[in-house]
Structure formats: C-alpha cells, structure tokens
Design a protein around this motif. Structure first.
Motif, PDB file in Angstrom:
ATOM      1  N   SER A 135       0.827  -1.197   0.000  1.00  0.00           N
ATOM      2  CA  SER A 135       0.000   0.000   0.000  1.00  0.00           C
ATOM      3  C   SER A 135       0.864   1.250   0.000  1.00  0.00           C
ATOM      4  CB  SER A 135      -0.923   0.003   1.224  1.00  0.00           C
ATOM      5  OG  SER A 135      -0.157  -0.009   2.409  1.00  0.00           O
ATOM      6  N   ALA A 136       0.213   2.364  -0.283  1.00  0.00           N
ATOM      7  CA  ALA A 136       0.870   3.672  -0.257  1.00  0.00           C
ATOM      8  C   ALA A 136       0.076   4.578   0.668  1.00  0.00           C
ATOM      9  CB  ALA A 136       0.914   4.262  -1.663  1.00  0.00           C
ATOM     10  N   THR A 138       2.012   7.458   2.806  1.00  0.00           N
ATOM     11  CA  THR A 138       2.670   8.738   3.026  1.00  0.00           C
ATOM     12  C   THR A 138       2.594   9.599   1.771  1.00  0.00           C
ATOM     13  OG1 THR A 138       4.819   7.981   2.261  1.00  0.00           O
ATOM     14  CG2 THR A 138       4.298   7.594   4.586  1.00  0.00           C
ATOM     15  N   LEU A 139       2.844  10.858   1.954  1.00  0.00           N
ATOM     16  CA  LEU A 139       2.810  11.766   0.819  1.00  0.00           C
ATOM     17  C   LEU A 139       3.791  11.334  -0.260  1.00  0.00           C
ATOM     18  CD1 LEU A 139       1.869  14.427  -0.482  1.00  0.00           C
ATOM     19  CD2 LEU A 139       3.821  15.488   0.642  1.00  0.00           C
ATOM     20  N   SER A 140       5.013  11.003   0.143  1.00  0.00           N
ATOM     21  CA  SER A 140       6.004  10.635  -0.866  1.00  0.00           C
ATOM     22  C   SER A 140       5.584   9.374  -1.604  1.00  0.00           C
ATOM     23  CB  SER A 140       7.386  10.465  -0.228  1.00  0.00           C
ATOM     24  OG  SER A 140       7.348   9.502   0.789  1.00  0.00           O
ATOM     25  N   GLU A 141       4.940   8.467  -0.899  1.00  0.00           N
ATOM     26  CA  GLU A 141       4.452   7.252  -1.569  1.00  0.00           C
ATOM     27  C   GLU A 141       3.345   7.584  -2.564  1.00  0.00           C
ATOM     28  OE1 GLU A 141       5.323   4.053   2.052  1.00  0.00           O
ATOM     29  OE2 GLU A 141       3.372   5.031   1.881  1.00  0.00           O
ATOM     30  N   GLN A 142       2.457   8.484  -2.189  1.00  0.00           N
ATOM     31  CA  GLN A 142       1.360   8.844  -3.092  1.00  0.00           C
ATOM     32  C   GLN A 142       1.836   9.694  -4.266  1.00  0.00           C
ATOM     33  OE1 GLN A 142      -2.476  10.082  -1.411  1.00  0.00           O
ATOM     34  NE2 GLN A 142      -1.693   9.571   0.615  1.00  0.00           N
ATOM     35  N   GLN A 143       2.971  10.340  -4.067  1.00  0.00           N
ATOM     36  CA  GLN A 143       3.533  11.181  -5.111  1.00  0.00           C
ATOM     37  C   GLN A 143       4.381  10.398  -6.097  1.00  0.00           C
ATOM     38  OE1 GLN A 143       2.440  14.356  -5.696  1.00  0.00           O
ATOM     39  NE2 GLN A 143       4.340  15.367  -5.105  1.00  0.00           N
ATOM     40  N   THR A 144       4.757   9.174  -5.712  1.00  0.00           N
ATOM     41  CA  THR A 144       5.635   8.377  -6.557  1.00  0.00           C
ATOM     42  C   THR A 144       5.053   8.235  -7.956  1.00  0.00           C
ATOM     43  OG1 THR A 144       6.417   7.170  -4.650  1.00  0.00           O
ATOM     44  CG2 THR A 144       6.755   6.138  -6.783  1.00  0.00           C
ATOM     45  N   THR A 145       5.917   8.376  -8.939  1.00  0.00           N
ATOM     46  CA  THR A 145       5.454   8.352 -10.331  1.00  0.00           C
ATOM     47  C   THR A 145       4.803   7.030 -10.699  1.00  0.00           C
ATOM     48  OG1 THR A 145       7.243   9.860 -10.912  1.00  0.00           O
ATOM     49  CG2 THR A 145       6.182   8.686 -12.731  1.00  0.00           C
ATOM     50  N   TYR A 146       5.450   5.937 -10.301  1.00  0.00           N
ATOM     51  CA  TYR A 146       4.953   4.627 -10.718  1.00  0.00           C
ATOM     52  C   TYR A 146       4.518   3.798  -9.513  1.00  0.00           C
ATOM     53  CZ  TYR A 146       7.315   5.871 -15.060  1.00  0.00           C
ATOM     54  OH  TYR A 146       7.710   6.528 -16.199  1.00  0.00           O
ATOM     55  N   SER A 150       5.298  -4.871  -9.138  1.00  0.00           N
ATOM     56  CA  SER A 150       4.411  -6.038  -9.104  1.00  0.00           C
ATOM     57  C   SER A 150       2.971  -5.669  -9.473  1.00  0.00           C
ATOM     58  CB  SER A 150       4.432  -6.664  -7.711  1.00  0.00           C
ATOM     59  OG  SER A 150       4.074  -5.701  -6.737  1.00  0.00           O
ATOM     60  N   VAL A 151       2.724  -4.388  -9.641  1.00  0.00           N
ATOM     61  CA  VAL A 151       1.373  -3.932  -9.999  1.00  0.00           C
ATOM     62  C   VAL A 151       1.373  -3.604 -11.495  1.00  0.00           C
ATOM     63  CG1 VAL A 151      -0.445  -2.264  -9.519  1.00  0.00           C
ATOM     64  CG2 VAL A 151       1.093  -3.011  -7.688  1.00  0.00           C
ATOM     65  N   VAL A 152       0.520  -4.284 -12.241  1.00  0.00           N
ATOM     66  CA  VAL A 152       0.569  -4.167 -13.692  1.00  0.00           C
ATOM     67  C   VAL A 152      -0.791  -3.731 -14.244  1.00  0.00           C
ATOM     68  CG1 VAL A 152       2.363  -5.922 -13.850  1.00  0.00           C
ATOM     69  CG2 VAL A 152      -0.047  -6.600 -14.010  1.00  0.00           C
ATOM     70  N   THR A 153      -0.810  -3.503 -15.524  1.00  0.00           N
ATOM     71  CA  THR A 153      -2.050  -3.118 -16.197  1.00  0.00           C
ATOM     72  C   THR A 153      -3.136  -4.171 -15.944  1.00  0.00           C
ATOM     73  OG1 THR A 153      -0.917  -1.872 -17.917  1.00  0.00           O
ATOM     74  CG2 THR A 153      -3.096  -2.731 -18.459  1.00  0.00           C
ATOM     75  N   GLY A 154      -4.308  -3.692 -15.538  1.00  0.00           N
ATOM     76  CA  GLY A 154      -5.409  -4.595 -15.213  1.00  0.00           C
ATOM     77  C   GLY A 154      -5.501  -4.919 -13.735  1.00  0.00           C
ATOM     78  N   ASP A 155      -4.575  -4.422 -12.941  1.00  0.00           N
ATOM     79  CA  ASP A 155      -4.656  -4.621 -11.488  1.00  0.00           C
ATOM     80  C   ASP A 155      -5.553  -3.554 -10.858  1.00  0.00           C
ATOM     81  OD1 ASP A 155      -3.114  -6.838 -11.658  1.00  0.00           O
ATOM     82  OD2 ASP A 155      -1.276  -5.914 -10.911  1.00  0.00           O
ATOM     83  N   VAL A 156      -5.944  -3.798  -9.618  1.00  0.00           N
ATOM     84  CA  VAL A 156      -6.947  -2.946  -8.975  1.00  0.00           C
ATOM     85  C   VAL A 156      -6.309  -2.123  -7.860  1.00  0.00           C
ATOM     86  CG1 VAL A 156      -9.197  -2.899  -7.836  1.00  0.00           C
ATOM     87  CG2 VAL A 156      -8.700  -4.694  -9.500  1.00  0.00           C
ATOM     88  N   THR A 216      -4.289   0.690  -1.537  1.00  0.00           N
ATOM     89  CA  THR A 216      -3.812  -0.694  -1.491  1.00  0.00           C
ATOM     90  C   THR A 216      -3.795  -1.262  -2.909  1.00  0.00           C
ATOM     91  OG1 THR A 216      -4.667  -1.017   0.737  1.00  0.00           O
ATOM     92  CG2 THR A 216      -4.270  -3.005  -0.570  1.00  0.00           C
ATOM     93  N   PHE A 217      -2.692  -1.912  -3.248  1.00  0.00           N
ATOM     94  CA  PHE A 217      -2.520  -2.481  -4.590  1.00  0.00           C
ATOM     95  C   PHE A 217      -2.906  -3.951  -4.570  1.00  0.00           C
ATOM     96  CE2 PHE A 217       0.946   0.576  -3.730  1.00  0.00           C
ATOM     97  CZ  PHE A 217       0.616   1.565  -4.647  1.00  0.00           C
TER      98      PHE A 217
END
Lengths: 225, 216
Positions: A135-136, A138-146, A150-156, A216-217
């Motif tokens: 999960s993300a 903190t601010l820096s985690e939410q700001q992260t570009t990617y 392990s989280v790919v296209t089609g994930d929730v 949460t990823f």
C-alpha cells in the motif's frame, strides 16, 4: 472464442426458471484473465455506461452515486475486457461469490460486484483471485510516479480515504503517461463514480483528503479462469 | 450545578458523518437493486444518508459555532501553509518554521487537548514533507459550512455539518515542472465542542468524511 460466442447470446435466449425470465449477463469465458483486455474495456467505458450492466451512478439510497466497483468488476469480467469468470450466482452477501445478473426486469448482483470492501474481500478469498501487493500512505508514496513493479495493467487500486481500514473506492490501473486533467505524469487508472479516464494512480490531484488516504494495490492473478 | 440536559436538539435525521455510506456500500442495504430507479423510492436525503441533508435554519447561537468550526477546518487544512510563498518552489525553511510557531498557537486556541495533539502531529508532517519532498501546500479550507443536526447543552455541543472542503497544493512532475492541484469535495463533519472558561467554545474532536457520491 467459444465463450465469446456464448456471450453474444446474452440477451437472445432468456431462460425461464420458476416463472421468472433469467438472462445471464455477458457469459463467463473460459480463457484466463487478461489485464490488458480489462484496460481496453476500462478505457472504452471510463466516461460512459455499458447498459449491459447495472449502473450505480445515481444517488439513490442503495447506491449513493457510487459506481466504482461495478465498473471495475465489469472490466475484469466482460468478454471484451478481462474475461474473468463469474463466481457463484446464488448469494448476494457471500463474498466468496462475484456475479451480476439480469432477470428480465432488473439487475441483481453480489455485493462483491458493486461494493469496494466486499470486492477486495472477494479477491483476497478467491483462488487464485488477487494478491495484496502493499500500500501507499505517506505523501512521498502517493507522489511516486509509478506503482510498484508487481502492480501491472489490469490490477486494482483500492482507496481508503481515512485510513480507517474500511475501503471506500477502487479503480483499475490501465497504463502510464500524462493524466489529461491534472497533467501529472505516471501510472494512471480509470474509474467510475466520479468518472475519470487516465487519472494519476494515487488520485492525489483530486483528493483533498490526501493526507489521510491509503491506497492498497491488488494484483489480479492471470490464472483466474 | 450545571445541567446536562440538552438545551435544544435540532435536526432529527442523523447525518452519516461516520461515512459508513461510501462507495457502493449502501448497496448492501438492498441486495437486488433495480436497473431503473423507482421514482417512488426515497432519495438519499430522505433516509438520512447525509449527502444532501438539508441545513437547519440558523439560530443566534449557530453563527459563532459555525465560525469556530470553519476556522478549525481551515486551520487543519492550512497547517504549515506559508502564505505568500511563491508558486513553483519549495517554501523557505525559515518561513516554514515561523509558520509552524504561529500554527501551534492557533491550535491551542481552537482545539481541546486531545484534538490539539492530532493537529500538532499533522503540522509536523506538513512541515516535514514540504521540506523533504517536491510538494508545496498553498491553501485549504471549507466553503458553505451548514449545520444539519445539533444537540447543545450548557457545556457541550454535538454538531453534524456539511460543507465543500478544498485543498490547494503544487507538486513536481518528473520533468521538473510544477503542477497546481485544487481538489474539493462535499464533506460531512461530526463535531464535539465544549465550553471553556471565558465563555468560549473549543473543538474537542471532529471527524470528516466525503459525503456519499462526492469522492474524488
């Protein structure tokens, strides 16, 4: 391919059970889950409504204007999307099940199909289902570009605005680039409720409660039939 | 002796400020929602879910309470905001430290001890992330705060309110450019206020949740 053919018969062959016309929504395909297919579906319907499914946009008391999970479920399931099979079909409250039906006059669906918390529970309980990839918060985690590798296209992506442990919202990761509305670059998602196309994955440009939000990823296992 | 009997209670419908009604959650109230809403069905406001709960007619006592609540929300949303700090760059460290001192004083004036500790922690976080990350808070607050339910005694006021909460900040893209965001959303609040010496109210606690249908 056979499953897709079956899907075309969705509205053509109503079954009569116990005097009630029952028509299955897009039939369950036999192939494995396609994240890229789900993304194609999400992009196609991010800003509109597929009338083959329920619509929970309206603020009627049972929906609160919340179509997010219904939308992501469609992307995962639809034969033109992820192609993931329905699970069960008898119980609306059992989070081991995940389905939506049209009975000839109205839609019905499992809570896991349309309620964020129940959908998350379904993905965790079902096998192979989905996998919590962290999960993300903190601010820096939410700001992260990617998002994590392990989280790919089609994930929730699941959102908990207050970080109180109750999941409030979800969207589907569909790629990366520049969010057309916020201009923020990175992975992006599609979502309903507040319908968004290619929104920055953490939603931080749209979320005044960013300081208390946890994302949460969940990786949707491609082995899901 | 102080009477704890409510002096008055207004607003029969309880606002779901606890935000149990979030994304699709209300679906669970009806396991088989209809495809086309029946116009005869009650709407959200009718069942007290809070998104469109009608505001109560204002009373003389409401004005100062509403001002206090607005000030408390605004302070919370603006913790660590260096006013006048130019866009496109991090706030100056000295100005940030000075602002933190000012905010600390404001927190003590607005909040009771328990809530003040939470606000102080939020202030520390705001200062830290504005120092450590490419993020700059520019403002925040609430517009059109309306009381929708209240119970007031001589010493305590419990109030549900709704308003349009907003935040303004800028963040850096990978290419080095700054982008400004100004999200807002209708928010339901649940306040507990108490009287302190000097006949002033303070905020003992408050919770805030997106109103149903108003998530980002």
């Amino acid at each position: 391919m056979t499953s897709r053919t079956r899907a075309l018969r969705r509205l053509a062959a109503p079954l009569v059970l116990a005097g009630i016309a029952v028509v299955a929504l897009p039939a369950s395909p036999a192939s494995a889950y396609s994240g890229s297919g789900a993304a194609v579906y999400a992009d196609r319907w991010a800003k509109s409504v597929n009338s083959n499914y329920p619509d929970y946009h309206s603020s009627w008391w049972w929906s609160s204007g919340s179509d997010c999970t219904n939308f992501v479920s469609q992307a995962l399931h639809d034969p033109t999307g992820g192609g993931m099979d329905y699970v069960g079909g008898s119980s609306t409250t059992d989070d081991h099940q995940w389905w939506a039906h049209w009975n000839g006059s109205s839609f019905s669906n499992s809570h896991s199909w349309s309620v964020a918390q129940d959908f998350y529970t379904f993905l965790m309980w079902h096998y192979p289902g989905g996998w919590n990839e962290g999960s993300a918060h903190t601010l820096s985690e939410q700001q992260t570009t990617y998002t994590p590798n392990s989280v790919v296209t089609g994930d929730v992506l699941f959102y908990d605005w207050e970080s109180d442990g109750h999941i409030d919202h979800d969207g589907i990761q569909v790629g990366w680039g520049t969010d057309p509305d916020s201009k923020k670059y990175g992975n992006y998602q599609d979502q309903h409720s507040n319908d968004r196309y290619h929104a920055f994955w953490s939603l931080i440009p749209y979320n005044e409660k960013w300081s208390t939000t946890t994302i949460t990823f969940v990786h949707v296992d491609p082995r899901n039939p | 002796m102080i009477s704890m009997k409510p002096r008055y209670v207004r607003g029969g419908a309880i606002v779901a400020a606890a935000a149990a009604v979030c994304l699709g959650l209300a679906v669970s109230a009806d396991p088989q929602p209809a495809a086309s809403p029946d116009p005869s069905m009650p709407k959200l406001a009718d069942v007290g879910a809070g998104a469109a709960a009608p505001a109560l007619p204002p009373t003389a006592q409401d004005a100062p309470l509403r001002t206090l609540m607005s000030n408390a929300i605004t302070k919370h949303m603006q913790l660590g905001v260096v006013h006048g700090s130019p866009n496109g760059q991090k706030p100056d460290a000295a100005a940030l430290a000075h602002q933190a001192q000012s905010d600390t004083a404001d927190i003590a004036a607005l909040f009771g001890q328990s809530q003040a500790q939470k606000e102080q922690a939020a202030l520390a976080r705001s200062v830290k992330f504005q120092t450590d990350t490419d993020f700059h808070v520019l403002g925040g607050g609430v517009n059109d705060l309306q009381i929708v339910n209240e119970t007031i005694t001589d010493t305590t006021a419990t109030i549900d309110a709704t308003g349009d909460e907003w935040s303004k900040f800028e963040s850096m893209n990978p290419d080095g450019s700054w982008i400004v965001s100004e999200p807002h959303g209708v928010t339901n609040y649940h306040f507990v206020l108490t009287h302190r010496a000097g006949n002033a109210w303070i905020v003992d606690s408050y919770e805030d949740h997106y109103a149903p249908g108003h998530t980002p």
